[in-house]
Design a protein around this motif. Structure first.
Motif, PDB file in Angstrom:
ATOM      1  N   LEU A   1       0.838  -1.213   0.000  1.00 14.42           N
ATOM      2  CA  LEU A   1       0.000   0.000   0.000  1.00 14.42           C
ATOM      3  C   LEU A   1       0.869   1.258   0.000  1.00 14.42           C
ATOM      4  CD1 LEU A   1      -2.766  -1.037   2.567  1.00 14.42           C
ATOM      5  CD2 LEU A   1      -3.138  -0.429   0.152  1.00 14.42           C
ATOM      6  N   HIS A   2       1.914   1.230   0.827  1.00 14.03           N
ATOM      7  CA  HIS A   2       2.817   2.377   0.936  1.00 14.03           C
ATOM      8  C   HIS A   2       3.495   2.671  -0.407  1.00 14.03           C
ATOM      9  CE1 HIS A   2       5.596   5.060   3.073  1.00 14.03           C
ATOM     10  NE2 HIS A   2       6.529   4.565   2.298  1.00 14.03           N
ATOM     11  N   LEU A   3       4.032   1.618  -1.042  1.00 13.88           N
ATOM     12  CA  LEU A   3       4.747   1.813  -2.308  1.00 13.88           C
ATOM     13  C   LEU A   3       3.783   2.214  -3.425  1.00 13.88           C
ATOM     14  CD1 LEU A   3       7.254  -1.194  -2.189  1.00 13.88           C
ATOM     15  CD2 LEU A   3       7.739   1.226  -1.745  1.00 13.88           C
ATOM     16  N   ALA A   4       2.605   1.606  -3.449  1.00 14.45           N
ATOM     17  CA  ALA A   4       1.615   1.962  -4.478  1.00 14.45           C
ATOM     18  C   ALA A   4       1.202   3.420  -4.307  1.00 14.45           C
ATOM     19  CB  ALA A   4       0.403   1.031  -4.390  1.00 14.45           C
ATOM     20  N   ASN A   5       1.038   3.834  -3.066  1.00 15.05           N
ATOM     21  CA  ASN A   5       0.660   5.211  -2.768  1.00 15.05           C
ATOM     22  C   ASN A   5       1.745   6.184  -3.229  1.00 15.05           C
ATOM     23  OD1 ASN A   5      -1.345   6.849  -1.712  1.00 15.05           O
ATOM     24  ND2 ASN A   5      -0.195   7.131   0.198  1.00 15.05           N
ATOM     25  N   GLU A   6       2.998   5.839  -2.914  1.00 13.20           N
ATOM     26  CA  GLU A   6       4.140   6.677  -3.323  1.00 13.20           C
ATOM     27  C   GLU A   6       4.188   6.857  -4.832  1.00 13.20           C
ATOM     28  OE1 GLU A   6       7.899   6.092  -0.295  1.00 13.20           O
ATOM     29  OE2 GLU A   6       7.886   5.003  -2.167  1.00 13.20           O
ATOM     30  N   LYS A   7       3.778   5.813  -5.566  1.00 15.00           N
ATOM     31  CA  LYS A   7       3.834   5.860  -7.037  1.00 15.00           C
ATOM     32  C   LYS A   7       2.544   6.408  -7.626  1.00 15.00           C
ATOM     33  CE  LYS A   7       6.614   1.627  -6.863  1.00 15.00           C
ATOM     34  NZ  LYS A   7       7.982   1.940  -7.196  1.00 15.00           N
ATOM     35  N   GLY A   8       1.614   6.846  -6.757  1.00 14.55           N
ATOM     36  CA  GLY A   8       0.348   7.392  -7.255  1.00 14.55           C
ATOM     37  C   GLY A   8      -0.567   6.333  -7.847  1.00 14.55           C
ATOM     38  N   LEU A   9      -0.386   5.070  -7.402  1.00 14.30           N
ATOM     39  CA  LEU A   9      -1.127   3.955  -8.007  1.00 14.30           C
ATOM     40  C   LEU A   9      -2.137   3.317  -7.052  1.00 14.30           C
ATOM     41  CD1 LEU A   9       1.940   2.189  -9.687  1.00 14.30           C
ATOM     42  CD2 LEU A   9       0.093   3.400 -10.873  1.00 14.30           C
ATOM     43  N   SER A  10      -2.379   3.934  -5.911  1.00  7.51           N
ATOM     44  CA  SER A  10      -3.193   3.242  -4.906  1.00  7.51           C
ATOM     45  C   SER A  10      -4.621   2.955  -5.383  1.00  7.51           C
ATOM     46  CB  SER A  10      -3.207   4.002  -3.580  1.00  7.51           C
ATOM     47  OG  SER A  10      -3.483   5.342  -3.805  1.00  7.51           O
ATOM     48  N   ASP A  11      -5.134   3.786  -6.322  1.00  2.00           N
ATOM     49  CA  ASP A  11      -6.495   3.537  -6.839  1.00  2.00           C
ATOM     50  C   ASP A  11      -6.578   2.273  -7.684  1.00  2.00           C
ATOM     51  OD1 ASP A  11      -7.172   5.846  -5.648  1.00  2.00           O
ATOM     52  OD2 ASP A  11      -7.400   7.021  -7.485  1.00  2.00           O
ATOM     53  N   ARG A  12      -5.425   1.791  -8.119  1.00  2.00           N
ATOM     54  CA  ARG A  12      -5.425   0.633  -9.026  1.00  2.00           C
ATOM     55  C   ARG A  12      -5.607  -0.697  -8.299  1.00  2.00           C
ATOM     56  NH1 ARG A  12      -2.083   1.523 -13.683  1.00  2.00           N
ATOM     57  NH2 ARG A  12      -2.218  -0.702 -14.040  1.00  2.00           N
ATOM     58  N   PHE A  13      -5.492  -0.683  -6.969  1.00  2.00           N
ATOM     59  CA  PHE A  13      -5.450  -1.949  -6.246  1.00  2.00           C
ATOM     60  C   PHE A  13      -6.422  -2.004  -5.071  1.00  2.00           C
ATOM     61  CE2 PHE A  13      -1.160  -1.075  -7.898  1.00  2.00           C
ATOM     62  CZ  PHE A  13      -1.036  -2.154  -8.754  1.00  2.00           C
ATOM     63  N   ILE A  14      -6.946  -3.210  -4.836  1.00  2.00           N
ATOM     64  CA  ILE A  14      -7.636  -3.516  -3.587  1.00  2.00           C
ATOM     65  C   ILE A  14      -6.766  -4.574  -2.903  1.00  2.00           C
ATOM     66  CG2 ILE A  14      -9.672  -4.624  -2.579  1.00  2.00           C
ATOM     67  CD1 ILE A  14     -11.271  -3.378  -4.908  1.00  2.00           C
ATOM     68  N   VAL A  15      -6.385  -4.308  -1.661  1.00  2.00           N
ATOM     69  CA  VAL A  15      -5.378  -5.124  -0.998  1.00  2.00           C
ATOM     70  C   VAL A  15      -5.884  -5.575   0.374  1.00  2.00           C
ATOM     71  CG1 VAL A  15      -3.014  -5.086  -0.110  1.00  2.00           C
ATOM     72  CG2 VAL A  15      -3.560  -3.835  -2.174  1.00  2.00           C
ATOM     73  N   ASP A  16      -5.601  -6.832   0.700  1.00  2.00           N
ATOM     74  CA  ASP A  16      -6.000  -7.370   2.010  1.00  2.00           C
ATOM     75  C   ASP A  16      -4.971  -8.436   2.402  1.00  2.00           C
ATOM     76  OD1 ASP A  16      -7.489  -7.817   4.301  1.00  2.00           O
ATOM     77  OD2 ASP A  16      -9.161  -8.800   3.260  1.00  2.00           O
ATOM     78  N   SER A  17      -5.055  -8.927   3.642  1.00  2.00           N
ATOM     79  CA  SER A  17      -4.202 -10.039   4.046  1.00  2.00           C
ATOM     80  C   SER A  17      -5.007 -10.988   4.915  1.00  2.00           C
ATOM     81  CB  SER A  17      -2.951  -9.543   4.779  1.00  2.00           C
ATOM     82  OG  SER A  17      -3.282  -8.995   6.035  1.00  2.00           O
ATOM     83  N   ALA A  18      -4.509 -12.225   5.009  1.00  2.00           N
ATOM     84  CA  ALA A  18      -5.200 -13.261   5.788  1.00  2.00           C
ATOM     85  C   ALA A  18      -4.183 -14.330   6.168  1.00  2.00           C
ATOM     86  CB  ALA A  18      -6.342 -13.876   4.969  1.00  2.00           C
ATOM     87  N   GLY A  19      -4.580 -15.196   7.127  1.00  2.00           N
ATOM     88  CA  GLY A  19      -3.716 -16.295   7.549  1.00  2.00           C
ATOM     89  C   GLY A  19      -4.359 -17.633   7.219  1.00  2.00           C
ATOM     90  N   THR A  20      -3.516 -18.647   7.000  1.00  2.00           N
ATOM     91  CA  THR A  20      -4.084 -19.989   6.826  1.00  2.00           C
ATOM     92  C   THR A  20      -4.573 -20.526   8.170  1.00  2.00           C
ATOM     93  OG1 THR A  20      -1.890 -20.970   7.043  1.00  2.00           O
ATOM     94  CG2 THR A  20      -2.671 -20.539   4.803  1.00  2.00           C
ATOM     95  N   GLY A  21      -3.962 -20.079   9.271  1.00  2.00           N
ATOM     96  CA  GLY A  21      -4.379 -20.495  10.612  1.00  2.00           C
ATOM     97  C   GLY A  21      -5.330 -19.486  11.259  1.00  2.00           C
ATOM     98  N   ALA A  22      -6.000 -19.935  12.313  1.00  2.00           N
ATOM     99  CA  ALA A  22      -7.036 -19.091  12.950  1.00  2.00           C
ATOM    100  C   ALA A  22      -6.655 -18.607  14.352  1.00  2.00           C
ATOM    101  CB  ALA A  22      -8.351 -19.865  13.022  1.00  2.00           C
ATOM    102  N   TRP A  23      -5.416 -18.908  14.799  1.00  2.00           N
ATOM    103  CA  TRP A  23      -5.058 -18.621  16.208  1.00  2.00           C
ATOM    104  C   TRP A  23      -5.188 -17.150  16.575  1.00  2.00           C
ATOM    105  CZ3 TRP A  23      -1.275 -20.826  12.883  1.00  2.00           C
ATOM    106  CH2 TRP A  23      -1.215 -22.215  12.951  1.00  2.00           C
ATOM    107  N   HIS A  24      -4.917 -16.266  15.634  1.00  2.00           N
ATOM    108  CA  HIS A  24      -4.805 -14.842  15.993  1.00  2.00           C
ATOM    109  C   HIS A  24      -5.938 -13.985  15.442  1.00  2.00           C
ATOM    110  CE1 HIS A  24      -0.900 -15.678  17.696  1.00  2.00           C
ATOM    111  NE2 HIS A  24      -0.621 -16.362  16.615  1.00  2.00           N
ATOM    112  N   VAL A  25      -7.024 -14.643  15.021  1.00  2.03           N
ATOM    113  CA  VAL A  25      -8.140 -13.912  14.398  1.00  2.03           C
ATOM    114  C   VAL A  25      -8.586 -12.758  15.306  1.00  2.03           C
ATOM    115  CG1 VAL A  25     -10.591 -14.104  13.749  1.00  2.03           C
ATOM    116  CG2 VAL A  25      -8.945 -15.834  12.976  1.00  2.03           C
TER     117      VAL A  25
END
Ligand code: 4NP
Length: 154
Positions: free
Chosen positions: A26-50
């Motif tokens: 997100l930081h790098l895309a923002n710096e390059k003026g490209l943040s509108d081009r992407f939808i970004v998320d993250s997730a884990g395969t495990g559930a311990w820290h949900v």
């Protein structure tokens, strides 16, 4: 159809590597003026820290480099596999777990680092010292740069 590319960064716990990948991207895309081009998320395969915010060492390392980590941990779900165009696995174990769940649009995060050839993992920094987080930050910065380059190439 949306012209945005939807990216999901995935690790084991979703409190160290994939939240850092998400924040750095997100930081790098923002710096390059490209943040509108992407939808970004993250997730884990495990559930311990949900429901948890990233590990304090991940937050501190990101903060040191001026990067915010918006993540609140969640587990990957089958609906993600259609909702995202590309799933970025932090290591080969994450990729194998995703493939076992039927994911086909998965790539190893470091395969986008143009300085590397072969298959490289982003090592899990959770059980190490704080230094591991800086190394992960450096690896992810190179991989995110390459990923942005790949996704914006004409
Ligand atoms: P991550 O690191 O996959 O980079 O978020 C881990 C965090 C927690 C655990 C494993 C890896 N854990 O086993 O609790």
């Amino acid at each position: 159809m949306s012209d945005q590319t939807r990216l999901l960064f995935v690790c084991l716990g979703n409190i160290c590597r994939s939240p850092m990948a998400e924040g750095i991207f997100l930081h790098l895309a923002n710096e390059k003026g490209l943040s509108d081009r992407f939808i970004v998320d993250s997730a884990g395969t495990g559930a311990w820290h949900v429901g948890k915010r990233p590990d304090s060492r991940a937050l501190a390392t990101a903060n040191r480099f001026g990067i915010e980590l918006p993540s609140v941990a969640r587990q990957v779900s089958p609906s993600d596999f259609e909702a995202f165009d590309l799933i970025l696995a932090m290591d080969r174990s994450n990729r194998a777990d995703l493939e076992d769940l039927g994911v086909t649009n998965v790539r190893l995060m470091r395969s986008f680092d143009a300085t590397l050839t072969g298959e490289y993992d982003v090592p899990d920094p959770y059980y190490g010292d704080g230094d591991g987080f800086v190394k992960v930050y450096e690896m992810l910065t190179r991989a995110c740069d390459g990923l942005i380059e790949h996704l914006t190439r004409d």
